[in-house]
Motif scaffolding. Structure first.
Motif, PDB file in Angstrom:
ATOM      1  N   ASP A  10      35.199  17.957  11.905  1.00 15.37           N
ATOM      2  CA  ASP A  10      36.346  18.868  11.951  1.00 15.37           C
ATOM      3  C   ASP A  10      36.524  19.449  13.351  1.00 15.37           C
ATOM      4  O   ASP A  10      37.638  19.570  13.852  1.00 15.37           O
ATOM      5  CB  ASP A  10      36.190  19.989  10.926  1.00 15.37           C
ATOM      6  N   THR A  11      35.409  19.824  13.971  1.00 17.16           N
ATOM      7  CA  THR A  11      35.479  20.336  15.347  1.00 17.16           C
ATOM      8  C   THR A  11      35.922  19.227  16.294  1.00 17.16           C
ATOM      9  O   THR A  11      36.780  19.428  17.161  1.00 17.16           O
ATOM     10  CB  THR A  11      34.108  20.889  15.791  1.00 17.16           C
ATOM     11  N   ASP A  14      39.557  18.684  16.293  1.00 16.56           N
ATOM     12  CA  ASP A  14      40.346  19.743  16.938  1.00 16.56           C
ATOM     13  C   ASP A  14      40.276  19.704  18.460  1.00 16.56           C
ATOM     14  O   ASP A  14      41.117  20.311  19.135  1.00 16.56           O
ATOM     15  CB  ASP A  14      39.875  21.121  16.463  1.00 16.56           C
ATOM     16  N   LEU A  15      39.275  19.019  19.017  1.00 14.71           N
ATOM     17  CA  LEU A  15      39.133  19.000  20.479  1.00 14.71           C
ATOM     18  C   LEU A  15      40.340  18.343  21.132  1.00 14.71           C
ATOM     19  O   LEU A  15      40.815  17.283  20.691  1.00 14.71           O
ATOM     20  CB  LEU A  15      37.860  18.253  20.886  1.00 14.71           C
ATOM     21  N   GLU A  16      40.835  18.990  22.166  1.00 15.67           N
ATOM     22  CA  GLU A  16      41.971  18.501  22.954  1.00 15.67           C
ATOM     23  C   GLU A  16      43.185  18.203  22.064  1.00 15.67           C
ATOM     24  O   GLU A  16      43.948  17.273  22.307  1.00 15.67           O
ATOM     25  CB  GLU A  16      41.580  17.274  23.779  1.00 15.67           C
ATOM     26  N   ILE A  46      29.575  10.098  24.526  1.00 12.13           N
ATOM     27  CA  ILE A  46      30.417  11.281  24.397  1.00 12.13           C
ATOM     28  C   ILE A  46      29.533  12.486  24.704  1.00 12.13           C
ATOM     29  O   ILE A  46      28.525  12.714  24.035  1.00 12.13           O
ATOM     30  CB  ILE A  46      30.975  11.425  22.972  1.00 12.13           C
ATOM     31  N   LYS A  47      29.907  13.227  25.723  1.00 11.36           N
ATOM     32  CA  LYS A  47      29.141  14.414  26.095  1.00 11.36           C
ATOM     33  C   LYS A  47      30.033  15.637  25.862  1.00 11.36           C
ATOM     34  O   LYS A  47      31.152  15.702  26.364  1.00 11.36           O
ATOM     35  CB  LYS A  47      28.726  14.339  27.567  1.00 11.36           C
ATOM     36  N   LEU A  48      29.521  16.585  25.092  1.00 15.97           N
ATOM     37  CA  LEU A  48      30.237  17.825  24.846  1.00 15.97           C
ATOM     38  C   LEU A  48      29.466  18.966  25.500  1.00 15.97           C
ATOM     39  O   LEU A  48      28.269  19.126  25.265  1.00 15.97           O
ATOM     40  CB  LEU A  48      30.371  18.086  23.344  1.00 15.97           C
ATOM     41  N   GLY A  54      32.914  34.724  26.410  1.00 16.13           N
ATOM     42  CA  GLY A  54      33.032  36.153  26.151  1.00 16.13           C
ATOM     43  C   GLY A  54      33.914  36.454  24.947  1.00 16.13           C
ATOM     44  O   GLY A  54      34.692  35.636  24.489  1.00 16.13           O
ATOM     45  N   SER A  55      33.765  37.657  24.409  1.00 15.27           N
ATOM     46  CA  SER A  55      34.567  38.145  23.272  1.00 15.27           C
ATOM     47  C   SER A  55      34.550  37.184  22.087  1.00 15.27           C
ATOM     48  O   SER A  55      35.568  37.002  21.420  1.00 15.27           O
ATOM     49  CB  SER A  55      36.018  38.411  23.711  1.00 15.27           C
ATOM     50  N   GLY A  56      33.424  36.522  21.851  1.00 16.90           N
ATOM     51  CA  GLY A  56      33.306  35.636  20.705  1.00 16.90           C
ATOM     52  C   GLY A  56      34.012  34.300  20.868  1.00 16.90           C
ATOM     53  O   GLY A  56      34.234  33.592  19.895  1.00 16.90           O
ATOM     54  N   GLN A  57      34.388  33.961  22.080  1.00 16.28           N
ATOM     55  CA  GLN A  57      35.075  32.692  22.336  1.00 16.28           C
ATOM     56  C   GLN A  57      34.117  31.681  22.941  1.00 16.28           C
ATOM     57  O   GLN A  57      33.120  32.039  23.557  1.00 16.28           O
ATOM     58  CB  GLN A  57      36.264  32.895  23.273  1.00 16.28           C
ATOM     59  N   MET A  58      34.449  30.414  22.779  1.00 14.27           N
ATOM     60  CA  MET A  58      33.618  29.332  23.314  1.00 14.27           C
ATOM     61  C   MET A  58      34.561  28.244  23.825  1.00 14.27           C
ATOM     62  O   MET A  58      35.512  27.872  23.135  1.00 14.27           O
ATOM     63  CB  MET A  58      32.718  28.767  22.214  1.00 14.27           C
ATOM     64  N   THR A  59      34.293  27.746  25.024  1.00 12.59           N
ATOM     65  CA  THR A  59      35.045  26.583  25.512  1.00 12.59           C
ATOM     66  C   THR A  59      34.180  25.351  25.308  1.00 12.59           C
ATOM     67  O   THR A  59      32.958  25.392  25.477  1.00 12.59           O
ATOM     68  CB  THR A  59      35.434  26.713  27.001  1.00 12.59           C
ATOM     69  N   VAL A  60      34.834  24.269  24.916  1.00 14.09           N
ATOM     70  CA  VAL A  60      34.139  23.003  24.709  1.00 14.09           C
ATOM     71  C   VAL A  60      34.859  21.961  25.548  1.00 14.09           C
ATOM     72  O   VAL A  60      36.071  21.782  25.426  1.00 14.09           O
ATOM     73  CB  VAL A  60      34.134  22.591  23.216  1.00 14.09           C
ATOM     74  N   LYS A  61      34.101  21.309  26.414  1.00 15.95           N
ATOM     75  CA  LYS A  61      34.664  20.284  27.296  1.00 15.95           C
ATOM     76  C   LYS A  61      34.051  18.948  26.928  1.00 15.95           C
ATOM     77  O   LYS A  61      32.838  18.818  26.787  1.00 15.95           O
ATOM     78  CB  LYS A  61      34.358  20.613  28.754  1.00 15.95           C
TER      79      LYS A  61
END
Length: 100
Positions: A10-11, A14-16, A46-48, A54-61
């Motif tokens: 599911d994650t 949702d990426l990109e 595949i590398k994530l 901050g503020s409960g957020q996360m970036t995933v590249k």
């Protein structure tokens, strides 16, 4: 009470905005085709990278790398002329024919 984990797919979906899965589909298809033609192994990585923002957020590249097998290139045989050039015809054979 235990936490229910969200399925990883599911994650990934949702990426990109879904474009990552589209890219992976195309890359995998090309890789399998190359493996079929060469009968050699290939690799899809595949590398994530996860970074708290901050503020409960996360970036995933995401980073996608594909190592497709290649066919071994052949070689070509050439002869050297007395002038230092390369030719496909044996110059010794040409000299003996012209000397007849």
């Amino acid at each position: 009470m235990s936490k229910k984990a969200r399925p990883f797919i599911d994650t990934l979906r949702d990426l990109e905005g879904g474009h990552l899965l589209d890219e992976l589909t195309g890359v995998q298809h090309g890789l399998v085709d190359s493996i079929r033609h060469t009968n050699k192994p290939g690799e899809l990585t595949i590398k994530l990278t996860y970074k708290p923002d901050g503020s409960g957020q996360m970036t995933v590249k995401a980073d996608v790398k594909c190592k497709e097998p290649t066919l071994q290139r052949g070689t070509s045989l050439f002869f050297m002329t007395p002038e230092g050039n390369l030719t496909r015809k044996d110059p010794r054979h040409l000299i003996s024919l012209s000397g007849r």
